[in-house]
Write a protein that holds these residues in place. Structure first.
Motif, mmCIF file in Angstrom:
data_model
loop_
_atom_site.group_PDB
_atom_site.id
_atom_site.type_symbol
_atom_site.label_atom_id
_atom_site.label_comp_id
_atom_site.label_asym_id
_atom_site.label_seq_id
_atom_site.Cartn_x
_atom_site.Cartn_y
_atom_site.Cartn_z
ATOM 1 N N UNK A 1 -11.377 -2.686 -4.237
ATOM 2 C CA UNK A 1 -10.052 -2.298 -4.716
ATOM 3 C C UNK A 1 -9.119 -3.475 -4.957
ATOM 4 N N UNK A 2 -9.590 -4.675 -4.705
ATOM 5 C CA UNK A 2 -8.703 -5.821 -4.885
ATOM 6 C C UNK A 2 -9.501 -7.053 -5.285
ATOM 7 N N UNK A 3 -8.823 -7.982 -5.937
ATOM 8 C CA UNK A 3 -9.460 -9.235 -6.311
ATOM 9 C C UNK A 3 -9.323 -10.275 -5.212
ATOM 10 N N UNK A 4 -8.617 -9.917 -4.153
ATOM 11 C CA UNK A 4 -8.422 -10.865 -3.061
ATOM 12 C C UNK A 4 -9.670 -10.943 -2.177
ATOM 13 N N UNK A 5 -9.841 -12.087 -1.555
ATOM 14 C CA UNK A 5 -10.832 -12.230 -0.499
ATOM 15 C C UNK A 5 -10.153 -11.862 0.813
ATOM 16 N N UNK A 6 -10.573 -10.762 1.381
ATOM 17 C CA UNK A 6 -9.866 -10.261 2.560
ATOM 18 C C UNK A 6 -10.309 -10.990 3.817
ATOM 19 N N UNK B 1 1.419 -14.746 -2.576
ATOM 20 C CA UNK B 1 1.349 -13.684 -3.587
ATOM 21 C C UNK B 1 1.040 -12.335 -2.952
ATOM 22 N N UNK B 2 1.699 -11.305 -3.448
ATOM 23 C CA UNK B 2 1.499 -9.959 -2.912
ATOM 24 C C UNK B 2 1.069 -9.016 -4.022
ATOM 25 N N UNK C 1 -5.437 -12.270 3.049
ATOM 26 C CA UNK C 1 -6.611 -12.888 2.458
ATOM 27 C C UNK C 1 -6.191 -13.966 1.494
ATOM 28 N N UNK C 2 -7.073 -14.293 0.580
ATOM 29 C CA UNK C 2 -6.746 -15.295 -0.426
ATOM 30 C C UNK C 2 -6.855 -14.683 -1.803
ATOM 31 N N UNK C 3 -5.890 -14.983 -2.630
ATOM 32 C CA UNK C 3 -5.948 -14.525 -4.008
ATOM 33 C C UNK C 3 -7.011 -15.361 -4.724
ATOM 34 N N UNK D 1 4.470 5.371 -1.230
ATOM 35 C CA UNK D 1 3.815 4.613 -0.180
ATOM 36 C C UNK D 1 2.465 4.102 -0.669
ATOM 37 N N UNK D 2 2.231 2.840 -0.468
ATOM 38 C CA UNK D 2 0.912 2.283 -0.746
ATOM 39 C C UNK D 2 0.787 0.969 0.018
ATOM 40 N N UNK D 3 -0.419 0.469 0.045
ATOM 41 C CA UNK D 3 -0.635 -0.728 0.849
ATOM 42 C C UNK D 3 -0.566 -1.987 -0.002
ATOM 43 N N UNK D 4 -0.482 -3.113 0.686
ATOM 44 C CA UNK D 4 -0.374 -4.392 0.000
ATOM 45 C C UNK D 4 -1.316 -5.410 0.616
ATOM 46 N N UNK D 5 -1.607 -6.412 -0.189
ATOM 47 C CA UNK D 5 -2.415 -7.513 0.309
ATOM 48 C C UNK D 5 -1.663 -8.791 -0.008
#
Lengths: 127, 127
Positions: B101-106, A82-83, A115-117, A71-75
């Motif tokens: 934790x991410x390169x995305x703009x949330x 893109x995920x 969000x936006x990559x 289990x983990x989260x995604x953006x």
DNA sequence: CCTGAGGTTGCATTTTTTTAGCAACGCTTT
DNA sequence: AAAGCGTTGCTAAAAAAATGCAACCTCAGG
């Protein structure tokens, strides 16, 4: 574990994005040209039942699969779809928040960031 | 705001579950028998762009719509697919957790609980 | 080595969900 | 009444996913 199943799993592990069945099909087809899309769907379904992979049920989009069964989260990028994984620990206590707030028996939760990559952040700034 | 659009919105508000386009179509058809499914899809899309309703992008399932345009969470029954609102305040600070934790703009998040509705809890206990 | 039961595949087809194209219709506005 | 414009209903079709079935492996038992 047939040849087809193995190749599907290998290809899925190779891609660190989280493709849908159609993209997996395209990739596997390079190695097993006569495989059918039905087989890909069937095996992805079977593999996720076996717990080898995870069927990401992300919002609105076609089904996507993740070779990491933990289990983990995604953006998800709102623009290009893109995920990515989000490397933070699952917040179990979120489920406590709704104890009294629902008549459902809670067994889990899914948290998805939008969000936006990086690529789309740029494009959005100068569209 | 045409007659069709108005009826679709009214029927959606009347149902406090969160139906898919097909169920809305069935209901609206009782009042406007000659309406087409395409019109229902079009208007649900338009209404959600206008911010009058919300297109719930829940995992894996067909599109569902919510007559409440405010952000809130949902819980879905793993067995029958029923979707209820979860009356807790949105947890804005969740998004802070992933700053580094991410390169995305949330820009937001979606939290969806899974579990069993009362009916399915019973059925699951004695299957 | 042969046999056959069981699971799996490839193919074709169907179902389900969603979107698109287009002539016709109904409102305004003139 | 006529023009303009958005919306509708219909048909079609695209996209996504599931299914039915004969053919095919594979492997245990003989």
């Amino acid at each position: 574990m047939t040849q087809q199943r193995k190749v599907i799993l290998e290809e899925l592990k190779k891609i660190n994005s989280h493709p849908g069945a159609d993209e997996i099909y395209e990739r596997v087809r390079k190695r097993l040209p006569q495989i059918s899309l039905g087989t890909v769907y069937r095996n992805l379904e079977i593999l996720s039942e076996l717990g080898e992979i995870q069927n990401l049920e992300l919002g609105g989009t076609p089904k996507r699969f993740d070779s990491n069964p933990k289990k983990h989260y995604h953006v998800r990028c709102s623009r290009c779809g893109r995920v990515d994984d989000v490397p933070i620990a699952p917040l179990k206590k979120i489920e406590n928040e709704i104890c009294g707030a629902t008549v459902f028996t809670i067994i889990g939760h899914r948290l998805e960031f939008t969000g936006f990559c990086p690529e789309c952040s740029e494009k959005n700034a100068f569209p």
